[in-house]
Design a protein around this motif. Structure first.
Motif, PDB file in Angstrom:
ATOM      1  N   MET A  64       0.819  -1.207   0.000  1.00 30.87           N
ATOM      2  CA  MET A  64       0.000   0.000   0.000  1.00 30.87           C
ATOM      3  C   MET A  64       0.855   1.260   0.000  1.00 30.87           C
ATOM      4  O   MET A  64       0.354   2.363   0.213  1.00 30.87           O
ATOM      5  CB  MET A  64      -0.918  -0.002   1.234  1.00 30.87           C
ATOM      6  N   ALA A  65       2.152   1.099  -0.241  1.00 30.16           N
ATOM      7  CA  ALA A  65       3.086   2.228  -0.177  1.00 30.16           C
ATOM      8  C   ALA A  65       2.767   3.341  -1.180  1.00 30.16           C
ATOM      9  O   ALA A  65       2.805   4.520  -0.807  1.00 30.16           O
ATOM     10  CB  ALA A  65       4.523   1.741  -0.339  1.00 30.16           C
ATOM     11  N   PRO A  66       2.456   3.027  -2.453  1.00 31.79           N
ATOM     12  CA  PRO A  66       2.176   4.134  -3.384  1.00 31.79           C
ATOM     13  C   PRO A  66       1.001   5.009  -2.932  1.00 31.79           C
ATOM     14  O   PRO A  66       1.088   6.242  -2.973  1.00 31.79           O
ATOM     15  CB  PRO A  66       1.857   3.426  -4.703  1.00 31.79           C
ATOM     16  N   GLN A 130      13.091   2.612  -4.033  1.00 28.45           N
ATOM     17  CA  GLN A 130      12.826   1.688  -5.135  1.00 28.45           C
ATOM     18  C   GLN A 130      12.380   2.418  -6.391  1.00 28.45           C
ATOM     19  O   GLN A 130      12.301   1.827  -7.455  1.00 28.45           O
ATOM     20  CB  GLN A 130      11.752   0.674  -4.730  1.00 28.45           C
ATOM     21  N   MET A 131      12.070   3.702  -6.277  1.00 28.26           N
ATOM     22  CA  MET A 131      11.566   4.474  -7.411  1.00 28.26           C
ATOM     23  C   MET A 131      12.411   5.732  -7.600  1.00 28.26           C
ATOM     24  O   MET A 131      11.879   6.832  -7.593  1.00 28.26           O
ATOM     25  CB  MET A 131      10.106   4.841  -7.178  1.00 28.26           C
ATOM     26  N   PRO A 132      13.720   5.599  -7.742  1.00 27.89           N
ATOM     27  CA  PRO A 132      14.551   6.798  -7.846  1.00 27.89           C
ATOM     28  C   PRO A 132      14.186   7.625  -9.072  1.00 27.89           C
ATOM     29  O   PRO A 132      13.955   7.098 -10.147  1.00 27.89           O
ATOM     30  CB  PRO A 132      15.974   6.246  -7.941  1.00 27.89           C
ATOM     31  N   GLY A 133      14.127   8.920  -8.859  1.00 35.33           N
ATOM     32  CA  GLY A 133      13.830   9.819  -9.960  1.00 35.33           C
ATOM     33  C   GLY A 133      12.356  10.062 -10.196  1.00 35.33           C
ATOM     34  O   GLY A 133      11.966  11.130 -10.641  1.00 35.33           O
ATOM     35  N   SER A 134      11.518   9.092  -9.883  1.00 35.92           N
ATOM     36  CA  SER A 134      10.093   9.275 -10.158  1.00 35.92           C
ATOM     37  C   SER A 134       9.358   9.936  -8.995  1.00 35.92           C
ATOM     38  O   SER A 134       8.374  10.640  -9.202  1.00 35.92           O
ATOM     39  CB  SER A 134       9.428   7.946 -10.517  1.00 35.92           C
ATOM     40  N   ILE A 135       9.816   9.708  -7.775  1.00 35.40           N
ATOM     41  CA  ILE A 135       9.242  10.394  -6.615  1.00 35.40           C
ATOM     42  C   ILE A 135      10.375  10.886  -5.725  1.00 35.40           C
ATOM     43  O   ILE A 135      11.474  10.356  -5.760  1.00 35.40           O
ATOM     44  CB  ILE A 135       8.265   9.509  -5.810  1.00 35.40           C
ATOM     45  N   ARG A 136      10.082  11.889  -4.933  1.00 37.08           N
ATOM     46  CA  ARG A 136      11.085  12.505  -4.066  1.00 37.08           C
ATOM     47  C   ARG A 136      11.078  11.852  -2.690  1.00 37.08           C
ATOM     48  O   ARG A 136      10.057  11.346  -2.239  1.00 37.08           O
ATOM     49  CB  ARG A 136      10.779  13.987  -3.908  1.00 37.08           C
TER      50      ARG A 136
END
Length: 156
Positions: A64-66, A130-136
């Protein structure tokens, strides 16, 4: 005389896969949102830090992290926008006085974001990395939201 027996420990699997309680996500988010609001208003919260951290961890473990990140982003954005609106309402013709208000607002924001990041550290260390660049990261998100609210940009 004394004879020690080695007993074998057998772990049996669950007969049914454990299920999350109904409304787990909604109930957990409400608890976390109350904590975020308490941090922003500098008031007390009924849950312990460990309990809140565990809530974040449980939500992340159950994928549920996103959604949690988006909800936290929206909650912080709403609070920051309100703080900047109040800051603009307190504007003064004297630039030194106004900069003092800006400094107070900035200090409160930094303190709040550090505390929120501590509670949501599991989210910051797992989902965000786990989502470098797409979220801060949560800290960078807070900085960007403050800057955007202060200069009047929209978006996040």
């Amino acid at each position: 005389w004394l004879r020690l027996c080695a007993r074998k420990l057998v772990i049996k699997p669950f007969k049914e896969k454990p299920k999350l309680p109904e409304n787990f996500e909604a109930n957990t988010w409400e608890k976390l949102l109350a904590a975020v609001r308490a941090v922003h208003t500098k008031s007390g919260v009924s849950s312990s830090f460990e309990d809140l951290y565990r809530c974040v961890e449980d939500m992340c473990v159950h994928k549920m992290a996103p959604g949690l990140y988006q909800k936290l982003h929206a909650a912080c954005q709403a609070h920051i926008a309100e703080q900047v609106r109040m800051l603009r309402a307190r504007s003064s013709p004297d630039p030194v006085v106004f900069l003092g208000h800006v400094d107070d607002c900035w200090s409160d924001h930094c303190d709040a974001m550090l505390t929120i990041r501590s509670v949501f550290l599991y989210l910051d260390r797992t989902h965000v990395t786990q989502m470098p660049g797409s979220i801060r990261s949560l800290w960078e998100m807070g900085l960007a939201l403050f800057r955007q609210s202060l200069v009047g940009e929209s978006g996040g």
